[in-house]
Every structure is written in C-alpha cells, then in structure tokens.
Design a protein around this motif. Sequence first.
Motif, PDB file in Angstrom:
ATOM      1  N   ASP A   9       0.829  -1.209   0.000  1.00 39.99           N
ATOM      2  CA  ASP A   9       0.000   0.000   0.000  1.00 39.99           C
ATOM      3  C   ASP A   9       0.861   1.255   0.000  1.00 39.99           C
ATOM      4  OD1 ASP A   9      -2.005  -1.875   0.324  1.00 39.99           O
ATOM      5  OD2 ASP A   9      -2.661  -1.141   2.284  1.00 39.99           O
ATOM      6  N   ARG A  17      -7.786   1.844   2.020  1.00 37.95           N
ATOM      7  CA  ARG A  17      -8.029   0.398   2.120  1.00 37.95           C
ATOM      8  C   ARG A  17      -9.365   0.132   2.812  1.00 37.95           C
ATOM      9  NH1 ARG A  17      -5.675  -4.791   2.230  1.00 37.95           N
ATOM     10  NH2 ARG A  17      -3.799  -4.020   1.211  1.00 37.95           N
ATOM     11  N   ARG A  21     -12.654  -1.787   1.263  1.00 36.31           N
ATOM     12  CA  ARG A  21     -12.544  -3.180   1.695  1.00 36.31           C
ATOM     13  C   ARG A  21     -13.773  -4.013   1.325  1.00 36.31           C
ATOM     14  NH1 ARG A  21      -9.435  -6.555   4.419  1.00 36.31           N
ATOM     15  NH2 ARG A  21     -10.254  -7.990   5.975  1.00 36.31           N
ATOM     16  N   HIS A  24     -13.759  -4.726  -2.336  1.00 36.20           N
ATOM     17  CA  HIS A  24     -12.699  -5.680  -2.643  1.00 36.20           C
ATOM     18  C   HIS A  24     -13.147  -7.098  -2.282  1.00 36.20           C
ATOM     19  CE1 HIS A  24      -8.794  -7.690  -2.567  1.00 36.20           C
ATOM     20  NE2 HIS A  24      -9.026  -8.006  -1.302  1.00 36.20           N
ATOM     21  N   ALA A  37      -5.887 -15.723   0.291  1.00 31.89           N
ATOM     22  CA  ALA A  37      -5.571 -14.288   0.324  1.00 31.89           C
ATOM     23  C   ALA A  37      -5.527 -13.787   1.755  1.00 31.89           C
ATOM     24  CB  ALA A  37      -6.611 -13.498  -0.460  1.00 31.89           C
ATOM     25  N   PRO A  39      -4.063  -9.915   4.144  1.00 29.44           N
ATOM     26  CA  PRO A  39      -3.258  -8.698   4.157  1.00 29.44           C
ATOM     27  C   PRO A  39      -1.895  -8.910   4.803  1.00 29.44           C
ATOM     28  CG  PRO A  39      -4.808  -8.629   5.963  1.00 29.44           C
ATOM     29  CD  PRO A  39      -5.087  -9.904   5.194  1.00 29.44           C
ATOM     30  N   MET A  47      -3.053  -3.283   8.429  1.00 29.56           N
ATOM     31  CA  MET A  47      -2.939  -3.771   7.055  1.00 29.56           C
ATOM     32  C   MET A  47      -2.140  -2.782   6.209  1.00 29.56           C
ATOM     33  SD  MET A  47      -6.769  -5.329   6.469  1.00 29.56           S
ATOM     34  CE  MET A  47      -7.626  -3.900   7.140  1.00 29.56           C
ATOM     35  N   SER A  50      -1.120  -6.740   0.430  1.00 29.10           N
ATOM     36  CA  SER A  50      -1.881  -7.980   0.274  1.00 29.10           C
ATOM     37  C   SER A  50      -1.056  -9.058  -0.402  1.00 29.10           C
ATOM     38  CB  SER A  50      -3.125  -7.742  -0.597  1.00 29.10           C
ATOM     39  OG  SER A  50      -3.998  -6.804  -0.028  1.00 29.10           O
ATOM     40  N   ILE A  52      -2.359 -12.343  -2.575  1.00 27.59           N
ATOM     41  CA  ILE A  52      -3.526 -13.000  -3.141  1.00 27.59           C
ATOM     42  C   ILE A  52      -3.028 -14.024  -4.141  1.00 27.59           C
ATOM     43  CG2 ILE A  52      -5.641 -12.689  -4.496  1.00 27.59           C
ATOM     44  CD1 ILE A  52      -5.633  -9.732  -3.497  1.00 27.59           C
ATOM     45  N   TYR A  71      -9.432  -2.253  -4.958  1.00 29.66           N
ATOM     46  CA  TYR A  71      -8.273  -1.629  -4.328  1.00 29.66           C
ATOM     47  C   TYR A  71      -7.382  -0.958  -5.375  1.00 29.66           C
ATOM     48  CZ  TYR A  71      -8.796  -3.859   0.333  1.00 29.66           C
ATOM     49  OH  TYR A  71      -9.203  -4.240   1.588  1.00 29.66           O
TER      50      TYR A  71
END
Length: 90
Positions: A9, A17, A21, A24, A37, A39, A47, A50, A52, A71
């Motif tokens: 981020d 975020r 969220r 997302h 997935a 954070p 957080m 991420s 994923i 995001y």
Amino acid sequence: MRFALMTKDKPGALQTRMDNRAAHLDYVAETGVVDLAGPFLDDDGQMCGSLIVLEVPDMAAAEDWAANDPYAKAGLFEEVTLRAWKKVIG
C-alpha cells in the motif's frame, strides 16, 4: 495455473483500504478465482498490503483480475508484483 499477486500500500493509505474493503471482498467472492488471500501487516498490526493467490488460465487473466480489483481502482497500491506460482505444500 496459479499466480501470486503481492501488493504494498501507499504510505498513509489505510483509510483508502478501509473505504474500499467491502468492494474488494465482494469482488473476490464474485470472481471466484482467489485460492487464498490475506493482508500483510506492519509493525503496528495494521494492514499495509496484500498477498492474493489467483487460480486463472494465464498471466493475462491474472493481470486483468488485478487491474479490476477495487483496491487497484482506488489507487491504493504503491507497488504490485504478479508472478506465476506453484503450490507444493498445503
């Protein structure tokens, strides 16, 4: 084929975020291609990125998924890495 999407981020972007969220998580559920997935956390437990793992046919599909993540559309990320990944354990 699996791909690991790793993001970092932008500094001070926790509110971005949080604001995105729900969208997302809805995107993750609707697309049905996320194998796992979660954070990344900073030293304060907040957080800050991420990891994923996507299960999609090819890199183009992984890139498309990443680009359409709410995001990403919100400009949350400072850094994005997308790499082919092979599951061996778990």
